[in-house]
Design a protein around this motif. Structure first.
Motif, PDB file in Angstrom:
ATOM      1  N   THR A 152       8.557  -0.753   5.604  1.00  0.00           N
ATOM      2  CA  THR A 152       7.741   0.452   5.663  1.00  0.00           C
ATOM      3  C   THR A 152       8.683   1.636   5.499  1.00  0.00           C
ATOM      4  O   THR A 152       9.879   1.537   5.769  1.00  0.00           O
ATOM      5  N   GLY A 153       8.138   2.746   5.051  1.00  0.00           N
ATOM      6  CA  GLY A 153       8.969   3.933   4.924  1.00  0.00           C
ATOM      7  C   GLY A 153       8.278   5.012   4.132  1.00  0.00           C
ATOM      8  O   GLY A 153       7.102   4.902   3.788  1.00  0.00           O
ATOM      9  N   THR A 154       9.039   6.041   3.835  1.00  0.00           N
ATOM     10  CA  THR A 154       8.551   7.162   3.052  1.00  0.00           C
ATOM     11  C   THR A 154       9.632   7.571   2.068  1.00  0.00           C
ATOM     12  O   THR A 154      10.806   7.679   2.428  1.00  0.00           O
ATOM     13  N   ILE A 155       9.223   7.804   0.832  1.00  0.00           N
ATOM     14  CA  ILE A 155      10.124   8.249  -0.234  1.00  0.00           C
ATOM     15  C   ILE A 155       9.822   9.718  -0.503  1.00  0.00           C
ATOM     16  O   ILE A 155       8.666  10.085  -0.706  1.00  0.00           O
ATOM     17  N   ASP A 156      10.847  10.543  -0.541  1.00  0.00           N
ATOM     18  CA  ASP A 156      10.697  11.963  -0.854  1.00  0.00           C
ATOM     19  C   ASP A 156      10.740  12.128  -2.373  1.00  0.00           C
ATOM     20  O   ASP A 156      11.795  11.992  -2.980  1.00  0.00           O
ATOM     21  N   LEU A 157       9.585  12.401  -2.976  1.00  0.00           N
ATOM     22  CA  LEU A 157       9.519  12.503  -4.436  1.00  0.00           C
ATOM     23  C   LEU A 157       9.920  13.881  -4.962  1.00  0.00           C
ATOM     24  O   LEU A 157       9.859  14.120  -6.162  1.00  0.00           O
ATOM     25  N   VAL A 166       0.862  -1.178   0.000  1.00  0.00           N
ATOM     26  CA  VAL A 166       0.000   0.000   0.000  1.00  0.00           C
ATOM     27  C   VAL A 166       0.900   1.230   0.000  1.00  0.00           C
ATOM     28  O   VAL A 166       1.801   1.357   0.833  1.00  0.00           O
ATOM     29  N   TYR A 167       0.638   2.112  -0.944  1.00  0.00           N
ATOM     30  CA  TYR A 167       1.388   3.354  -1.091  1.00  0.00           C
ATOM     31  C   TYR A 167       0.411   4.513  -0.922  1.00  0.00           C
ATOM     32  O   TYR A 167      -0.674   4.493  -1.501  1.00  0.00           O
ATOM     33  N   THR A 168       0.815   5.523  -0.159  1.00  0.00           N
ATOM     34  CA  THR A 168      -0.011   6.708   0.035  1.00  0.00           C
ATOM     35  C   THR A 168       0.812   7.928  -0.322  1.00  0.00           C
ATOM     36  O   THR A 168       1.840   8.199   0.310  1.00  0.00           O
ATOM     37  N   LEU A 169       0.375   8.639  -1.356  1.00  0.00           N
ATOM     38  CA  LEU A 169       1.060   9.836  -1.818  1.00  0.00           C
ATOM     39  C   LEU A 169       0.360  11.065  -1.253  1.00  0.00           C
ATOM     40  O   LEU A 169      -0.806  11.311  -1.533  1.00  0.00           O
ATOM     41  N   THR A 170       1.088  11.834  -0.453  1.00  0.00           N
ATOM     42  CA  THR A 170       0.584  13.084   0.103  1.00  0.00           C
ATOM     43  C   THR A 170       1.599  14.160  -0.242  1.00  0.00           C
ATOM     44  O   THR A 170       2.712  14.165   0.298  1.00  0.00           O
ATOM     45  N   GLY A 171       1.236  15.016  -1.188  1.00  0.00           N
ATOM     46  CA  GLY A 171       2.207  16.000  -1.671  1.00  0.00           C
ATOM     47  C   GLY A 171       3.327  15.271  -2.387  1.00  0.00           C
ATOM     48  O   GLY A 171       3.098  14.531  -3.330  1.00  0.00           O
ATOM     49  N   ASN A 172       4.558  15.430  -1.901  1.00  0.00           N
ATOM     50  CA  ASN A 172       5.710  14.731  -2.470  1.00  0.00           C
ATOM     51  C   ASN A 172       6.204  13.599  -1.581  1.00  0.00           C
ATOM     52  O   ASN A 172       7.292  13.081  -1.795  1.00  0.00           O
ATOM     53  N   ALA A 173       5.417  13.219  -0.581  1.00  0.00           N
ATOM     54  CA  ALA A 173       5.799  12.123   0.316  1.00  0.00           C
ATOM     55  C   ALA A 173       5.025  10.868  -0.060  1.00  0.00           C
ATOM     56  O   ALA A 173       3.795  10.843   0.007  1.00  0.00           O
ATOM     57  N   LEU A 174       5.754   9.834  -0.477  1.00  0.00           N
ATOM     58  CA  LEU A 174       5.140   8.556  -0.828  1.00  0.00           C
ATOM     59  C   LEU A 174       5.458   7.561   0.287  1.00  0.00           C
ATOM     60  O   LEU A 174       6.574   7.048   0.378  1.00  0.00           O
ATOM     61  N   SER A 175       4.472   7.314   1.169  1.00  0.00           N
ATOM     62  CA  SER A 175       4.640   6.361   2.257  1.00  0.00           C
ATOM     63  C   SER A 175       4.237   4.978   1.756  1.00  0.00           C
ATOM     64  O   SER A 175       3.364   4.855   0.901  1.00  0.00           O
ATOM     65  N   TYR A 176       4.890   3.946   2.300  1.00  0.00           N
ATOM     66  CA  TYR A 176       4.581   2.594   1.849  1.00  0.00           C
ATOM     67  C   TYR A 176       4.674   1.606   3.002  1.00  0.00           C
ATOM     68  O   TYR A 176       5.366   1.828   3.988  1.00  0.00           O
TER      69      TYR A 176
END
Length: 163
Positions: free
Chosen positions: A112-117, A59-69
């Motif tokens: 789990t984590g967050t990618i800075d897009l 599951v990926y959640t994109l909020t602004g430029n933060a893609l949490s997974y």
């Protein structure tokens, strides 16, 4: 009578002026998250599906430029040895574009984590911009893959689909 008309006109102009000014609040506008999901199983593996009965979700959640997974698996043949986002449609095997640090478990949350897009993401040998990754996610041209020692090419896989 003239006083009432003038007073009414002043009141209308005052309300319009205040409305036109907007809010003095410094609260940024809210960003609606976009959710993407991948259903992982062995039948989705390419080029060769395998006989594993393992399953999982990413599951990926994109909020602004933060893609949490969060990637969760059940019943792998052994501990996960690697997990990634790959580029590619459902029918092809593509290259790794985002590697994950994987917990060594056969069932449960493996990463789990967050990618800075807003930055460029590197897998060690190649890189991709956050904007390019967003395009791949929105077009369904990326997938999640989980690898084990028994299935080094990938034990379970699922296409990442915008919800």
């Amino acid at each position: 009578m003239k006083k009432r008309i003038i007073f009414g006109a002043v009141a209308v102009v005052s309300v319009a002026a205040v409305s036109a000014c907007g809010s003095d609040s410094t609260t940024p506008p809210t960003v609606t998250p976009i959710v993407y999901m991948a259903t992982l199983n062995a039948a989705n593996e390419r080029p060769n599906p395998n006989a594993s009965t393992a399953t999982g979700t990413a599951v990926y959640t994109l909020t602004g430029n933060a893609l949490s997974y969060i990637v969760t698996v059940n019943g792998l043949s052994g501990p996960a040895t690697a997990s990634h986002i790959h580029v590619g449609s459902a029918s092809v095997s593509g290259g790794v574009i985002v590697p994950f640090v994987t917990g060594q478990v056969a069932s449960g949350n493996i990463t789990t984590g967050t990618i800075d897009l807003s930055t460029t993401i590197s897998n060690g040998t190649a890189s991709i911009t956050g904007d390019s990754l967003k395009v791949l996610l929105n077009s369904g041209n990326a997938y999640t893959n989980v690898h084990t020692a028994l299935n080094g090419g990938g034990e379970i896989r699922g296409q990442i689909i915008k919800q």
